[in-house]
Design a protein around this motif. Structure first.
Motif, short mmCIF file in Angstrom:
data_model
loop_
_atom_site.label_atom_id
_atom_site.label_comp_id
_atom_site.label_asym_id
_atom_site.label_seq_id
_atom_site.Cartn_x
_atom_site.Cartn_y
_atom_site.Cartn_z
N HIS A 24 -9.02 22.94 -3.96
CA HIS A 24 -10.03 21.89 -4.19
C HIS A 24 -9.72 21.13 -5.48
N ASP A 25 -10.50 20.07 -5.70
CA ASP A 25 -10.41 19.24 -6.91
C ASP A 25 -9.02 18.60 -7.07
N PHE A 26 -8.60 17.91 -6.03
CA PHE A 26 -7.28 17.25 -6.03
C PHE A 26 -7.29 16.03 -6.94
N LYS A 27 -6.26 15.90 -7.75
CA LYS A 27 -6.11 14.73 -8.62
C LYS A 27 -4.68 14.20 -8.53
N ILE A 28 -4.58 12.86 -8.55
CA ILE A 28 -3.28 12.21 -8.66
C ILE A 28 -3.11 11.79 -10.12
N VAL A 29 -2.06 12.27 -10.76
CA VAL A 29 -1.89 12.04 -12.21
C VAL A 29 -0.43 11.71 -12.53
N HIS A 30 -0.23 11.22 -13.75
CA HIS A 30 1.14 11.06 -14.25
C HIS A 30 1.71 12.43 -14.59
N LYS A 31 2.95 12.61 -14.20
CA LYS A 31 3.66 13.83 -14.56
C LYS A 31 4.04 13.77 -16.05
N THR A 32 3.96 14.88 -16.71
CA THR A 32 4.35 14.94 -18.12
C THR A 32 5.86 15.05 -18.22
N ILE A 33 6.48 14.03 -18.81
CA ILE A 33 7.92 14.06 -19.03
C ILE A 33 8.13 14.01 -20.55
N ASP A 34 8.54 15.14 -21.12
CA ASP A 34 8.63 15.23 -22.58
C ASP A 34 9.66 14.28 -23.17
N SER A 35 10.69 13.97 -22.36
CA SER A 35 11.77 13.17 -22.91
C SER A 35 11.45 11.68 -22.94
N ASP A 36 10.36 11.28 -22.32
CA ASP A 36 9.97 9.87 -22.38
C ASP A 36 9.75 9.46 -23.84
N PRO A 37 10.02 8.21 -24.12
CA PRO A 37 9.73 7.75 -25.49
C PRO A 37 8.27 8.00 -25.86
N GLU A 38 7.38 7.67 -24.93
CA GLU A 38 5.97 7.96 -25.15
C GLU A 38 5.46 8.77 -23.97
N PRO B 55 0.83 -1.21 0.00
CA PRO B 55 0.00 0.00 0.00
C PRO B 55 0.86 1.27 0.00
N LEU B 56 0.27 2.35 -0.42
CA LEU B 56 0.92 3.67 -0.43
C LEU B 56 2.18 3.70 -1.30
N GLN B 57 2.20 2.85 -2.31
CA GLN B 57 3.31 2.88 -3.26
C GLN B 57 2.84 3.02 -4.70
N ALA B 58 1.56 2.76 -4.93
CA ALA B 58 1.02 2.90 -6.27
C ALA B 58 -0.43 3.38 -6.18
N TRP B 59 -0.80 4.20 -7.12
CA TRP B 59 -2.14 4.79 -7.15
C TRP B 59 -2.69 4.64 -8.56
N LEU B 60 -4.00 4.85 -8.69
CA LEU B 60 -4.60 4.87 -10.01
C LEU B 60 -4.67 6.32 -10.48
N CYS B 61 -4.06 6.57 -11.61
CA CYS B 61 -4.08 7.93 -12.17
C CYS B 61 -5.54 8.34 -12.41
N ASP B 62 -5.89 9.55 -11.95
CA ASP B 62 -7.27 10.02 -12.08
C ASP B 62 -7.62 10.40 -13.51
N VAL B 63 -6.65 10.42 -14.39
CA VAL B 63 -6.94 10.76 -15.78
C VAL B 63 -6.92 9.52 -16.67
N CYS B 64 -5.84 8.71 -16.62
CA CYS B 64 -5.75 7.57 -17.54
C CYS B 64 -6.10 6.24 -16.90
N GLY B 65 -6.16 6.19 -15.55
CA GLY B 65 -6.55 4.95 -14.88
C GLY B 65 -5.44 3.93 -14.74
N GLU B 66 -4.25 4.24 -15.25
CA GLU B 66 -3.10 3.33 -15.11
C GLU B 66 -2.39 3.61 -13.79
#
Ligand SMILES: [Zn+2]
Length: 158
Positions: free
Chosen positions: A38-52, A2-13
């Motif tokens: 307000h309206d807190f979301k946990i999301v993936h950070k945008t990393i431009d240098s990632d392959p995808e 627990p407390l090591q992985a979450w579900l992204c509120d945008v993509c669900g991964e």
């Protein structure tokens, strides 16, 4: 774990607290009395240098004008920060208005980053079985890590 992985509120991964992965975004409104978050979301950070690169961070264009790395919300230091949004405490004079606009929403977020198995159980809160077994529980019993683990595992009532 627990407390090591979450579900992204945008993509669900799955999203982690690694500094190149997890981000918390929210809206901060300026009001007459200060700021309201307000309206807190946990999301993936945008990393431009990632392959995808993942584009889950809605950004300021969508009104999410505040963000911090997910790992800053974890553990004792994370709790210290989160509580300061509710009360500035005795060393700063006290008496300030909380920065939080919606208490239920804020506590849901705090539980996601502080209570073991809350995130894992969260998607099953609407299930009939969960309601059946916890309908008569006291206010906090459903949010104990042991109970949450049973909800997540589907072993509630076993
Ligand atoms: Zn995502």
């Amino acid at each position: 774990m627990p407390l090591q992985a979450w579900l992204c509120d945008v993509c669900g991964e799955l999203v982690t607290s690694h500094s190149n992965n997890g981000l918390v975004v929210w809206r901060t409104d300026r009001t007459g009395g200060g700021f309201r978050d307000h309206d807190f979301k946990i999301v993936h950070k945008t990393i431009d240098s990632d392959p995808e690169p993942q584009r889950c961070d809605p950004g300021t264009a969508q009104g999410y004008n505040s963000s911090l790395d997910l790992d800053l919300f974890l553990g004792s230091n994370g709790l210290a920060m989160l509580l300061s949004w509710l009360s500035i405490g005795p060393l700063k004079g006290g008496g300030s208005d909380p920065r939080v606009a919606n208490m239920d929403e804020f506590v849901d977020f705090v539980r996601r980053v502080q209570t073991p198995y809350y995130e894992e159980a969260r998607s099953r809160f609407d299930e009939e079985t969960t309601h059946h077994w916890l309908g008569d529980a006291n206010e906090y019993a459903p949010y104990l890590p042991e109970t949450l683990r049973s909800i997540a595992d589907g072993t509630l009532g076993d």
